[in-house]
Scaffold this active site. Structure first.
Site, short mmCIF file in Angstrom:
data_model
loop_
_atom_site.label_atom_id
_atom_site.label_comp_id
_atom_site.label_asym_id
_atom_site.label_seq_id
_atom_site.Cartn_x
_atom_site.Cartn_y
_atom_site.Cartn_z
N ARG A 58 -5.78 -25.53 -3.85
CA ARG A 58 -5.60 -25.84 -5.15
C ARG A 58 -4.39 -26.88 -5.16
NH1 ARG A 58 -8.82 -22.47 -4.92
NH2 ARG A 58 -10.03 -24.63 -5.18
N GLN A 88 -0.88 -21.02 -18.75
CA GLN A 88 -1.18 -19.85 -17.72
C GLN A 88 -1.56 -20.51 -16.55
OE1 GLN A 88 -4.34 -16.85 -19.60
NE2 GLN A 88 -4.10 -18.26 -20.97
N ASN A 89 -1.62 -21.91 -16.63
CA ASN A 89 -1.91 -22.97 -15.59
C ASN A 89 -0.83 -23.18 -14.54
OD1 ASN A 89 -4.41 -23.09 -16.89
ND2 ASN A 89 -4.12 -25.17 -17.67
N ASP A 91 -0.84 -25.87 -12.63
CA ASP A 91 -0.98 -27.40 -12.45
C ASP A 91 0.01 -27.92 -13.11
OD1 ASP A 91 -1.86 -28.19 -15.02
OD2 ASP A 91 -3.84 -27.37 -14.45
N HIS A 106 2.11 -18.24 -15.05
CA HIS A 106 1.56 -17.67 -13.66
C HIS A 106 2.13 -18.32 -12.56
CE1 HIS A 106 -1.63 -15.59 -16.30
NE2 HIS A 106 -0.59 -14.89 -16.34
N GLY A 171 -8.57 -23.63 -24.46
CA GLY A 171 -9.25 -23.41 -22.98
C GLY A 171 -8.42 -22.17 -22.21
N THR A 172 -8.65 -21.08 -22.83
CA THR A 172 -8.60 -19.84 -22.19
C THR A 172 -9.42 -18.56 -22.58
OG1 THR A 172 -6.96 -18.10 -21.69
CG2 THR A 172 -6.41 -19.25 -23.67
N SER A 173 -9.88 -17.69 -21.52
CA SER A 173 -10.82 -16.64 -22.08
C SER A 173 -10.18 -15.80 -22.86
CB SER A 173 -11.55 -16.35 -20.73
OG SER A 173 -10.58 -15.84 -19.73
N1 APR Z 1 -12.59 -27.67 -22.64
C1 APR Z 1 -12.40 -26.49 -23.33
N2 APR Z 1 -12.46 -25.24 -23.14
C2 APR Z 1 -13.08 -24.96 -21.89
C3 APR Z 1 -13.71 -26.22 -21.14
C4 APR Z 1 -13.41 -27.49 -21.43
N3 APR Z 1 -13.80 -28.54 -20.97
N4 APR Z 1 -14.25 -25.78 -19.98
C5 APR Z 1 -14.10 -24.34 -19.90
N5 APR Z 1 -13.14 -23.85 -20.96
C6 APR Z 1 -13.03 -22.62 -21.56
C7 APR Z 1 -13.91 -21.52 -21.24
O1 APR Z 1 -14.93 -21.33 -22.02
C8 APR Z 1 -12.95 -20.29 -21.10
O2 APR Z 1 -12.80 -19.75 -22.50
O3 APR Z 1 -11.76 -22.46 -20.95
C9 APR Z 1 -11.81 -20.82 -20.67
C10 APR Z 1 -11.23 -20.31 -19.17
O4 APR Z 1 -11.22 -19.34 -18.95
P1 APR Z 1 -10.75 -18.55 -17.61
O5 APR Z 1 -11.63 -19.20 -16.58
O6 APR Z 1 -10.82 -17.30 -17.80
O7 APR Z 1 -9.26 -19.19 -17.39
P2 APR Z 1 -7.92 -18.56 -17.96
O8 APR Z 1 -8.20 -18.01 -19.17
O9 APR Z 1 -6.97 -20.07 -17.65
O10 APR Z 1 -7.50 -17.53 -17.10
C11 APR Z 1 -6.46 -16.76 -16.99
O11 APR Z 1 -6.80 -15.89 -15.11
O12 APR Z 1 -7.07 -15.74 -12.71
C12 APR Z 1 -6.25 -16.12 -13.88
O13 APR Z 1 -4.12 -16.40 -13.20
C13 APR Z 1 -5.47 -17.00 -13.61
O14 APR Z 1 -4.22 -17.99 -15.24
C14 APR Z 1 -5.55 -17.89 -15.04
C15 APR Z 1 -5.80 -16.48 -15.78
#
Ligand code: APR
Length: 228
Positions: A58, A88-89, A91, A106, A171-173
């Site tokens: 990473r 939450q990133n 980076d 995180h 950009g977070t789920s």
């Molecule tokens: N632009 C905007 N959104 C995007 C893009 C993009 N180019 N690519 C993907 N996405 C969205 C997806 O649709 C999704 O809603 O980004 C989100 C990514 O979700 P996750 O992969 O679940 O990431 P995140 O929400 O940051 O995860 C939370 O989970 O495992 C952990 O600790 C880790 O901080 C992380 C936490």
């Protein structure tokens, strides 16, 4: 009058266009790894090398990546707003884009700490190896919040969200708590924006504008809406 306070909660999706994988998309990190094997205290007890390998990779990926137009756009908004990023990133792309207030919920990939204590945190740009020890004689581990671990920075994040004039999510789920719960601390009536390639499910959030676009385009649109 002072600048309005714009609070932005970001997740892996904002760094996707910088070439860093998200976690839960179809090509995401959790497709290739079991969370239990690399991102829990149990994994660390069972196989430190595997966990170090995962985070060393990473770190290499982040070092090779650059901020994109979404990170840059949020940094630019500091001209007009008091911008607080809560990410939450792990980076450092918000910092490299020029954002001055960044809270990492995180942890941070360029930091390591003693496996026994938060008192010994050190910057690390290269790999962490087995046998690398902190001043307390204990093995260094990534300064990352793993699943099943507490999220100490949430205490700092909550009042920031509570005092927002404007709130955005990029950009977070919104499936990982307590981070996802921050949305519910935003004052009820303030304008809220959600930018995501696929807008995540939220319940009982009032006054939301959904921008279903990649982060780079979505942040551009947000800037137009906020500075029009
Ligand atoms: N632009 C905007 N959104 C995007 C893009 C993009 N180019 N690519 C993907 N996405 C969205 C997806 O649709 C999704 O809603 O980004 C989100 C990514 O979700 P996750 O992969 O679940 O990431 P995140 O929400 O940051 O995860 C939370 O989970 O495992 C952990 O600790 C880790 O901080 C992380 C936490």
């Amino acid at each position: 009058m002072g600048k309005k306070k714009l609070v932005v909660l970001t997740g892996a999706g904002i760094s996707a266009e910088s070439g860093l994988k998200t976690f839960r998309d179809s090509d995401g990190l959790w497709e290739g790894y079991n969370i239990e094997d690399v991102a829990t205290p149990r994994a660390w007890r069972r196989d430190r090398q595997l966990v170090l390998d995962f985070y060393n990779m990473r770190r290499r990926n982040v070092a090779a990546a650059s901020p994109n137009a979404a990170h840059a756009g949020l940094a630019e908004l500091e001209k007009d707003f008091d911008v607080h990023i809560i990410t939450q990133n792990i980076d450092d792309l918000h910092e490299r884009a020029g954002s001055s207030k960044v809270l990492h919920l995180h942890g941070e990939i360029f930091k390591m700490r003693s496996e026994k204590s938060f008192d010994f945190v050190k910057e690390i740009r290269e790999d962490i190896r087995l046998g690398d020890c902190a001043e307390d004689g204990c093995q260094y581990r990534p300064h990352i919040v793993w699943f099943e671990e507490p999220v100490p920075m949430i205490e700092e994040a909550i009042p920031v969200v509570q005092s927002a004039d404007l709130f955005a999510v990029v950009g977070t789920s919104l499936v990982v708590y307590p981070a996802a719960g921050l949305v519910n601390y935003a004052p009820f009536e303030i304008p809220k924006f959600i930018i995501d390639k696929r807008i995540p499910y939220t319940s009982s959030v009032y006054n939301v504008t959904a921008i279903e676009k990649p982060a780079t385009e979505g942040v551009k649109e947000l800037i137009q809406l906020l500075t029009a």
